[in-house]
Design a protein around this motif. Sequence first.
Motif, PDB file in Angstrom:
ATOM      1  N   SER A 313       0.302  -0.695  -0.009  1.00  0.00           N
ATOM      2  CA  SER A 313      -0.156   0.273   0.161  1.00  0.00           C
ATOM      3  C   SER A 313       1.046   1.269   0.161  1.00  0.00           C
ATOM      4  CB  SER A 313      -1.141   0.338   1.000  1.00  0.00           C
ATOM      5  OG  SER A 313       0.004   0.134   1.904  1.00  0.00           O
ATOM      6  N   PRO A 314       0.478   2.272  -0.713  1.00  0.00           N
ATOM      7  CA  PRO A 314       1.127   3.821  -1.059  1.00  0.00           C
ATOM      8  C   PRO A 314       1.588   3.594   0.696  1.00  0.00           C
ATOM      9  CG  PRO A 314      -0.365   3.327  -2.053  1.00  0.00           C
ATOM     10  CD  PRO A 314      -1.456   2.558  -1.332  1.00  0.00           C
ATOM     11  N   GLN A 315       2.309   4.236   0.863  1.00  0.00           N
ATOM     12  CA  GLN A 315       2.851   5.556   2.232  1.00  0.00           C
ATOM     13  C   GLN A 315       3.425   6.885   2.154  1.00  0.00           C
ATOM     14  OE1 GLN A 315       2.536   4.323   5.239  1.00  0.00           O
ATOM     15  NE2 GLN A 315       3.432   6.629   6.372  1.00  0.00           N
ATOM     16  N   ARG A 316       2.600   7.993   2.364  1.00  0.00           N
ATOM     17  CA  ARG A 316       3.172   9.324   2.146  1.00  0.00           C
ATOM     18  C   ARG A 316       3.639   9.512   3.407  1.00  0.00           C
ATOM     19  NH1 ARG A 316      -3.057  10.921   2.562  1.00  0.00           N
ATOM     20  NH2 ARG A 316      -3.173   8.712   3.697  1.00  0.00           N
ATOM     21  N   GLY A 317       4.489   9.215   3.779  1.00  0.00           N
ATOM     22  CA  GLY A 317       4.611   9.655   5.185  1.00  0.00           C
ATOM     23  C   GLY A 317       5.870   9.301   6.239  1.00  0.00           C
ATOM     24  N   PRO A 318       6.368   9.950   7.463  1.00  0.00           N
ATOM     25  CA  PRO A 318       6.880   9.331   8.002  1.00  0.00           C
ATOM     26  C   PRO A 318       6.500   8.771   9.045  1.00  0.00           C
ATOM     27  CG  PRO A 318       6.871  11.439   8.067  1.00  0.00           C
ATOM     28  CD  PRO A 318       6.634  11.761   7.427  1.00  0.00           C
ATOM     29  N   ILE A 319       5.702   8.390   9.419  1.00  0.00           N
ATOM     30  CA  ILE A 319       4.443   7.972  10.427  1.00  0.00           C
ATOM     31  C   ILE A 319       3.932   6.694   9.661  1.00  0.00           C
ATOM     32  CG2 ILE A 319       3.264   7.671  12.201  1.00  0.00           C
ATOM     33  CD1 ILE A 319       4.645  10.554  13.230  1.00  0.00           C
ATOM     34  N   ILE A 320       3.620   5.849  10.069  1.00  0.00           N
ATOM     35  CA  ILE A 320       3.095   4.746   9.399  1.00  0.00           C
ATOM     36  C   ILE A 320       1.561   5.165   9.307  1.00  0.00           C
ATOM     37  CG2 ILE A 320       2.498   2.908  11.377  1.00  0.00           C
ATOM     38  CD1 ILE A 320       4.007   1.615   7.253  1.00  0.00           C
ATOM     39  N   GLU A 321       0.966   4.533   7.804  1.00  0.00           N
ATOM     40  CA  GLU A 321      -0.466   5.434   8.045  1.00  0.00           C
ATOM     41  C   GLU A 321      -1.733   4.718   8.891  1.00  0.00           C
ATOM     42  OE1 GLU A 321      -1.876   6.356   3.984  1.00  0.00           O
ATOM     43  OE2 GLU A 321       0.044   6.807   3.339  1.00  0.00           O
ATOM     44  N   GLY A 322      -1.264   3.443   9.219  1.00  0.00           N
ATOM     45  CA  GLY A 322      -1.993   3.167  10.424  1.00  0.00           C
ATOM     46  C   GLY A 322      -2.009   3.457  11.502  1.00  0.00           C
ATOM     47  N   SER A 323      -0.737   4.155  12.091  1.00  0.00           N
ATOM     48  CA  SER A 323      -1.108   4.676  13.425  1.00  0.00           C
ATOM     49  C   SER A 323      -1.910   6.350  13.783  1.00  0.00           C
ATOM     50  CB  SER A 323       0.087   5.536  13.640  1.00  0.00           C
ATOM     51  OG  SER A 323       0.997   6.409  14.664  1.00  0.00           O
ATOM     52  N   PRO A 324      -1.670   6.116  15.392  1.00  0.00           N
ATOM     53  CA  PRO A 324      -2.769   7.250  15.026  1.00  0.00           C
ATOM     54  C   PRO A 324      -2.359   8.931  15.791  1.00  0.00           C
ATOM     55  CG  PRO A 324      -2.175   5.649  17.520  1.00  0.00           C
ATOM     56  CD  PRO A 324      -1.857   5.275  16.221  1.00  0.00           C
ATOM     57  N   PHE A 325      -0.637   8.532  14.574  1.00  0.00           N
ATOM     58  CA  PHE A 325      -0.679   9.388  14.335  1.00  0.00           C
ATOM     59  C   PHE A 325      -0.126  10.345  13.567  1.00  0.00           C
ATOM     60  CE2 PHE A 325       1.670   8.298  18.911  1.00  0.00           C
ATOM     61  CZ  PHE A 325       0.695   9.205  19.243  1.00  0.00           C
ATOM     62  N   PHE A 326      -0.116   9.324  12.262  1.00  0.00           N
ATOM     63  CA  PHE A 326      -0.528   9.634  11.456  1.00  0.00           C
ATOM     64  C   PHE A 326      -0.836  10.817  10.483  1.00  0.00           C
ATOM     65  CE2 PHE A 326      -1.451   9.152   6.881  1.00  0.00           C
ATOM     66  CZ  PHE A 326      -0.801   9.701   6.036  1.00  0.00           C
ATOM     67  N   ASN A 453      11.337  16.582  20.272  1.00  0.00           N
ATOM     68  CA  ASN A 453      11.486  16.302  21.735  1.00  0.00           C
ATOM     69  C   ASN A 453      10.416  16.679  22.437  1.00  0.00           C
ATOM     70  OD1 ASN A 453      14.264  15.807  20.866  1.00  0.00           O
ATOM     71  ND2 ASN A 453      15.146  17.449  20.793  1.00  0.00           N
ATOM     72  N   MET A 454       9.746  17.530  22.109  1.00  0.00           N
ATOM     73  CA  MET A 454       8.410  17.821  22.433  1.00  0.00           C
ATOM     74  C   MET A 454       7.353  16.890  22.614  1.00  0.00           C
ATOM     75  SD  MET A 454       7.648  21.992  21.273  1.00  0.00           S
ATOM     76  CE  MET A 454       5.730  22.263  21.717  1.00  0.00           C
ATOM     77  N   ALA A 455       7.261  16.213  21.683  1.00  0.00           N
ATOM     78  CA  ALA A 455       6.481  14.415  21.452  1.00  0.00           C
ATOM     79  C   ALA A 455       7.149  13.881  22.573  1.00  0.00           C
ATOM     80  CB  ALA A 455       6.051  14.825  20.243  1.00  0.00           C
ATOM     81  N   ARG A 464      -0.234  15.279  21.818  1.00  0.00           N
ATOM     82  CA  ARG A 464       1.170  14.935  21.443  1.00  0.00           C
ATOM     83  C   ARG A 464       0.915  14.514  19.844  1.00  0.00           C
ATOM     84  NH1 ARG A 464       3.305   8.939  22.227  1.00  0.00           N
ATOM     85  NH2 ARG A 464       5.816   9.198  22.106  1.00  0.00           N
ATOM     86  N   ALA A 465      -0.229  14.265  19.231  1.00  0.00           N
ATOM     87  CA  ALA A 465      -1.040  13.974  18.190  1.00  0.00           C
ATOM     88  C   ALA A 465      -0.755  15.640  16.861  1.00  0.00           C
ATOM     89  CB  ALA A 465      -2.059  13.486  17.527  1.00  0.00           C
ATOM     90  N   ALA A 466      -1.053  16.392  17.533  1.00  0.00           N
ATOM     91  CA  ALA A 466      -0.119  17.928  17.189  1.00  0.00           C
ATOM     92  C   ALA A 466       0.846  18.117  16.734  1.00  0.00           C
ATOM     93  CB  ALA A 466      -1.483  18.871  17.794  1.00  0.00           C
ATOM     94  N   LEU A 467       1.409  17.837  17.540  1.00  0.00           N
ATOM     95  CA  LEU A 467       3.049  18.078  17.652  1.00  0.00           C
ATOM     96  C   LEU A 467       4.000  17.581  16.414  1.00  0.00           C
ATOM     97  CD1 LEU A 467       4.289  17.743  21.027  1.00  0.00           C
ATOM     98  CD2 LEU A 467       4.295  19.835  19.512  1.00  0.00           C
ATOM     99  N   TYR A 468       2.968  15.853  16.079  1.00  0.00           N
ATOM    100  CA  TYR A 468       3.683  15.025  15.051  1.00  0.00           C
ATOM    101  C   TYR A 468       2.803  15.509  13.763  1.00  0.00           C
ATOM    102  CZ  TYR A 468       6.016  11.537  18.333  1.00  0.00           C
ATOM    103  OH  TYR A 468       6.606  10.506  18.921  1.00  0.00           O
ATOM    104  N   ALA A 469       2.031  15.930  13.804  1.00  0.00           N
ATOM    105  CA  ALA A 469       0.850  17.014  12.376  1.00  0.00           C
ATOM    106  C   ALA A 469       2.042  17.511  12.046  1.00  0.00           C
ATOM    107  CB  ALA A 469      -0.345  16.960  12.680  1.00  0.00           C
ATOM    108  N   GLU A 470       2.454  18.966  12.801  1.00  0.00           N
ATOM    109  CA  GLU A 470       3.554  19.783  11.968  1.00  0.00           C
ATOM    110  C   GLU A 470       4.412  19.056  11.872  1.00  0.00           C
ATOM    111  OE1 GLU A 470       4.887  24.158  14.175  1.00  0.00           O
ATOM    112  OE2 GLU A 470       3.751  22.749  15.222  1.00  0.00           O
ATOM    113  N   PHE A 471       5.257  18.306  12.351  1.00  0.00           N
ATOM    114  CA  PHE A 471       6.834  17.607  12.279  1.00  0.00           C
ATOM    115  C   PHE A 471       6.679  16.609  10.962  1.00  0.00           C
ATOM    116  CE2 PHE A 471       7.093  13.439  11.999  1.00  0.00           C
ATOM    117  CZ  PHE A 471       9.188  13.413  11.339  1.00  0.00           C
ATOM    118  N   GLN A 472       5.111  16.451  10.829  1.00  0.00           N
ATOM    119  CA  GLN A 472       4.843  15.668   9.647  1.00  0.00           C
ATOM    120  C   GLN A 472       5.254  16.461   8.837  1.00  0.00           C
ATOM    121  OE1 GLN A 472       2.251  11.641   9.848  1.00  0.00           O
ATOM    122  NE2 GLN A 472       2.083  13.199  11.737  1.00  0.00           N
ATOM    123  N   GLN A 473       4.460  17.589   8.765  1.00  0.00           N
ATOM    124  CA  GLN A 473       4.265  19.043   7.708  1.00  0.00           C
ATOM    125  C   GLN A 473       5.846  18.988   6.964  1.00  0.00           C
ATOM    126  OE1 GLN A 473       1.287  19.451   6.094  1.00  0.00           O
ATOM    127  NE2 GLN A 473      -0.082  17.703   6.886  1.00  0.00           N
TER     128      GLN A 473
END
Length: 518
Positions: A313-326, A453-455, A464-473
């Motif tokens: 399956s396609p993967q669009r980012g650094p965190i696996i798409e099945g993760s709640p942090f994607f 480091n904050m996450a 935590r999810a918000a921090l990872y979202a900003e990181f992914q962008q």
Amino acid sequence: MTYFKSILSAALLSATALTAPAAFADGGTLVIASTQVPRHLNGSVQSGIATAIPSTQIFASPLRYDENWEPQPYLAESWDVADDGMSVTLNLVKGATFHDGEPVEAEDVAFSIMNTKNNHPFQSMFAPVDTIDTPDAHTVVINLSKPHPALLLALSPALAPVLPKHIYDDGQDPKSHPANSAPIGSGPFMLEEFTPGEAVILKKNPNFFIDGRPMLDEIIIRIIKDPSALLIAMENQEADMYPFMAGSQEIRRLEKAEHLGVTSDGYAAVGPINWLAFNTKSEKLSDPKVRQAIAYAVDRDFITKALHRGVSSPQRGPIIEGSPFFDESIPAYDVNLDKANALMAEAGFGDGMDLTVDYIPGPKEQQQSVAEYLKSQLKKIGINVTVRAAPDFPTWAGRVSSYDFELTMDVVFNWGDPVIGVHRTYLSDNIREGVIWSNTQQYSNAKVDELLNMAAVELDPAKRAALYAEFQQLVATDLPVYWINALPYHTAYDKRLQNVPVGIWGSMHPMDTVHWGE
């Protein structure tokens, strides 16, 4: 003649030799087929599939996890996380013993966690562990230098085996300790024999601390380096389980065998991502526009649907798409050759460039085939690609970890929590020459460092999810890596097997409840 040689003669080691075990409601032998060759069996100092499968049978850990990502008791019958997140107390079961009869006590757990912290490749996993108190034989207090929301997951079987201190605390280097190849743990199975490159034979631990387990008498992990021979062994009922199967031809072929089940369940915490990595210090690749141009030129759909026959399956980012942090809103870089050519021109490479791409030797479909596809596809935006082969894995790893590359295919696992498996690729303080699967892209962004480091210390899941979202962008713009697909790991198994390991760690989990049914 060794035990291994006596039950598995030279004939048995061929593709058609083993006789499938009879179907038992309890007892019997499970034969696991694997192409992975373990160097040793101690998961405290070695990561990877080859070590984790036997290690999690031999060693128990403080916790284990169910298929819903919920921690379950194991050596710790209960645990308590302090309100401020600065300590975790483990209350150990009473009566657990190592395979040599010595009791499992708090000192063993404390020693093991610090041993893993100091010697395991995943430095972030236990980095916040400051000190460990053992007020009595069955209480472990893990004191942290900062909150560590990934700690409980890090206490899983594949990541935190509990070693016998009386064996390992002898002044020898833990990474080369002789006990690594003849380990004594407290898990459901005991090592009977380890023949490197051939097999690991595990026998039932009659004194396992969980009553009624394990249910099998024996597990044989049989190393079959020839993929064709391995498939024949599964089809002919000479092997009973084939975990971490990723080739589309293998998956489709074994799906046709009536006596086999094939499932993609069991890899949620592994998070295996196949990607194209950039050496960001290369003059040709230092401009993110060039990296973005390459991303726009690559067709993920063609790779997953044609090259991988629809099993990945396609993967669009650094965190696996099945993760709640994607982050679902991450830019996908869908193929757009006009935009790619424009970006090349903006970066000053309108006349094109020459690049070399490396790949991990072995898994051709996920690595070499994609590298060869890049050669033809990137030509469309003026990039002449030379595909550079490596004779073996150490050669490839040596090149990439010493920054002797421009582009390279790679496979990197998330390992359940971003702190464990994601941070290592993007933190600037993890640029560690000579260490594979660190920040080998030499990528550095102060804001990314700050967010990660904050996450790493944020205990509130939403924040935590918000921090990872900003990181992914941010990394989707900088693009030190172009993420291509999630590896299509599957497990093939004899349908008579009950309780096939399909939790978040799959076969990197104790198989004490696996048994045969009619």
